[in-house]
Design a protein around this motif. Sequence first.
Motif, PDB file in Angstrom:
ATOM      1  N   ASP A  28      20.709  -7.086 -35.746  1.00 22.23           N
ATOM      2  CA  ASP A  28      20.011  -6.893 -37.029  1.00 22.23           C
ATOM      3  C   ASP A  28      20.538  -5.665 -37.773  1.00 22.23           C
ATOM      4  OD1 ASP A  28      18.509  -9.103 -36.500  1.00 22.23           O
ATOM      5  OD2 ASP A  28      16.724  -8.008 -35.849  1.00 22.23           O
ATOM      6  N   ILE A  29      20.886  -4.632 -37.028  1.00 22.58           N
ATOM      7  CA  ILE A  29      21.393  -3.407 -37.651  1.00 22.58           C
ATOM      8  C   ILE A  29      22.672  -3.701 -38.427  1.00 22.58           C
ATOM      9  CG2 ILE A  29      22.408  -1.129 -37.192  1.00 22.58           C
ATOM     10  CD1 ILE A  29      20.407  -0.855 -34.898  1.00 22.58           C
ATOM     11  N   GLY A  30      23.470  -4.612 -37.914  1.00 20.85           N
ATOM     12  CA  GLY A  30      24.718  -4.962 -38.598  1.00 20.85           C
ATOM     13  C   GLY A  30      24.480  -5.546 -39.976  1.00 20.85           C
ATOM     14  N   GLU A  31      23.314  -6.194 -40.181  1.00 24.53           N
ATOM     15  CA  GLU A  31      23.005  -6.805 -41.467  1.00 24.53           C
ATOM     16  C   GLU A  31      22.470  -5.789 -42.477  1.00 24.53           C
ATOM     17  OE1 GLU A  31      20.305  -9.962 -40.699  1.00 24.53           O
ATOM     18  OE2 GLU A  31      21.691 -11.067 -39.397  1.00 24.53           O
ATOM     19  N   ASN A  32      21.787  -4.764 -41.971  1.00 25.77           N
ATOM     20  CA  ASN A  32      21.201  -3.770 -42.892  1.00 25.77           C
ATOM     21  C   ASN A  32      21.213  -2.384 -42.244  1.00 25.77           C
ATOM     22  OD1 ASN A  32      19.810  -2.456 -44.899  1.00 25.77           O
ATOM     23  ND2 ASN A  32      18.146  -3.940 -45.023  1.00 25.77           N
ATOM     24  N   PRO A  33      22.387  -1.790 -42.081  1.00 23.81           N
ATOM     25  CA  PRO A  33      22.486  -0.514 -41.354  1.00 23.81           C
ATOM     26  C   PRO A  33      21.740   0.635 -42.025  1.00 23.81           C
ATOM     27  CG  PRO A  33      24.579  -1.072 -42.415  1.00 23.81           C
ATOM     28  CD  PRO A  33      23.695  -2.270 -42.538  1.00 23.81           C
ATOM     29  N   ASP A  34      21.767   0.695 -43.356  1.00 23.23           N
ATOM     30  CA  ASP A  34      21.119   1.811 -44.058  1.00 23.23           C
ATOM     31  C   ASP A  34      19.611   1.825 -43.806  1.00 23.23           C
ATOM     32  OD1 ASP A  34      23.536   2.617 -45.071  1.00 23.23           O
ATOM     33  OD2 ASP A  34      23.301   1.567 -46.974  1.00 23.23           O
ATOM     34  N   ARG A  35      19.009   0.635 -43.791  1.00 24.78           N
ATOM     35  CA  ARG A  35      17.567   0.559 -43.547  1.00 24.78           C
ATOM     36  C   ARG A  35      17.232   1.083 -42.155  1.00 24.78           C
ATOM     37  NH1 ARG A  35      13.844  -4.765 -42.517  1.00 24.78           N
ATOM     38  NH2 ARG A  35      11.819  -3.784 -42.820  1.00 24.78           N
ATOM     39  N   TYR A  36      18.033   0.708 -41.178  1.00 22.26           N
ATOM     40  CA  TYR A  36      17.750   1.142 -39.804  1.00 22.26           C
ATOM     41  C   TYR A  36      18.014   2.636 -39.614  1.00 22.26           C
ATOM     42  CZ  TYR A  36      16.602  -3.379 -37.797  1.00 22.26           C
ATOM     43  OH  TYR A  36      15.958  -4.551 -37.479  1.00 22.26           O
ATOM     44  N   VAL A  37      18.989   3.154 -40.302  1.00 24.79           N
ATOM     45  CA  VAL A  37      19.234   4.604 -40.235  1.00 24.79           C
ATOM     46  C   VAL A  37      18.001   5.353 -40.732  1.00 24.79           C
ATOM     47  CG1 VAL A  37      20.559   6.505 -41.211  1.00 24.79           C
ATOM     48  CG2 VAL A  37      21.752   4.491 -40.366  1.00 24.79           C
ATOM     49  N   ALA A  38      17.414   4.869 -41.836  1.00 21.95           N
ATOM     50  CA  ALA A  38      16.212   5.502 -42.381  1.00 21.95           C
ATOM     51  C   ALA A  38      15.044   5.385 -41.402  1.00 21.95           C
ATOM     52  CB  ALA A  38      15.849   4.862 -43.719  1.00 21.95           C
ATOM     53  N   ILE A  39      14.890   4.214 -40.789  1.00 22.61           N
ATOM     54  CA  ILE A  39      13.805   4.003 -39.824  1.00 22.61           C
ATOM     55  C   ILE A  39      13.973   4.918 -38.618  1.00 22.61           C
ATOM     56  CG2 ILE A  39      12.866   2.352 -38.156  1.00 22.61           C
ATOM     57  CD1 ILE A  39      13.391   0.157 -40.237  1.00 22.61           C
ATOM     58  N   LEU A  40      15.185   4.984 -38.081  1.00 26.53           N
ATOM     59  CA  LEU A  40      15.446   5.795 -36.892  1.00 26.53           C
ATOM     60  C   LEU A  40      15.274   7.282 -37.194  1.00 26.53           C
ATOM     61  CD1 LEU A  40      18.524   3.832 -35.505  1.00 26.53           C
ATOM     62  CD2 LEU A  40      16.221   3.889 -34.543  1.00 26.53           C
ATOM     63  N   LYS A  41      15.641   7.698 -38.393  1.00 24.10           N
ATOM     64  CA  LYS A  41      15.428   9.096 -38.783  1.00 24.10           C
ATOM     65  C   LYS A  41      13.943   9.428 -38.772  1.00 24.10           C
ATOM     66  CE  LYS A  41      19.462  10.299 -41.600  1.00 24.10           C
ATOM     67  NZ  LYS A  41      19.949  10.623 -42.961  1.00 24.10           N
TER      68      LYS A  41
END
Length: 237
Positions: A94-107
């Motif tokens: 899933d991260i491959g499809e929307n990496p920016d969103r997951y970076v924000a979530i993980l932050k």
Amino acid sequence: MSKRKKFSCAPLRESSNNTNINTVSEPETSTIAVLKNDIRILKENVAECKTMLQQLINTQAKSNIMLTEISTQKHIRTTFPIKSLDELRKVDDDIGENPDRYVAILKGIIGQQKYFCKRFSNIVSGDVILKLNYDGVKNMIPFKDFQKLNNALFGCLKTEGYDEKSYIADIRNAIKLFKGRHFKKQKNQEQAITETKLQKFSAGGEPYRKRKKKYKDFDQRLFSIVNSFEKDEREND
């Protein structure tokens, strides 16, 4: 000889039928005033409509932001911590499809870089961490194989001077820290259970921790015999 006709030089009088082009009749003046007023009202209405439309657009934008935040929070609650290896693989895809969103979530989960090792278990659950190490040695699952998740985590932690080696060291420390705490807690729990059982065989009700070594050895041998006896009874049942 015939007489010539004389022409008068008196000024000509304006005919009573002639109309001054600059003069507008009263009914026409009234009509123009009405039209001007109508135009003014129309302009005011258009301006009000534009204002209302902009307010609606702003409200819709705020609603969209709120819906996105709610959706994100729901996604975080249902996804993290990752509870199984299958979920770990799915999140990596899933991260491959929307990496920016997951970076924000993980932050949002990690916070500051210094808390990463302690909060790693908020991203990957303890049950999964126990099956992992970074390189996959000793029959463990290699965490480095989940490249998209690693890239997202690295993106969260990256600062000036923070490179890939620093990130790998942090991942190893995070896994090591959790396992160390887990096994220490497990050992303490087992020890507490053992001491509770041994307390039953302590002479005179003396606390087990205060008994001399020779008595502790005797208690442990006795405890071993009783355990063996209980085990035989369970097997016979």
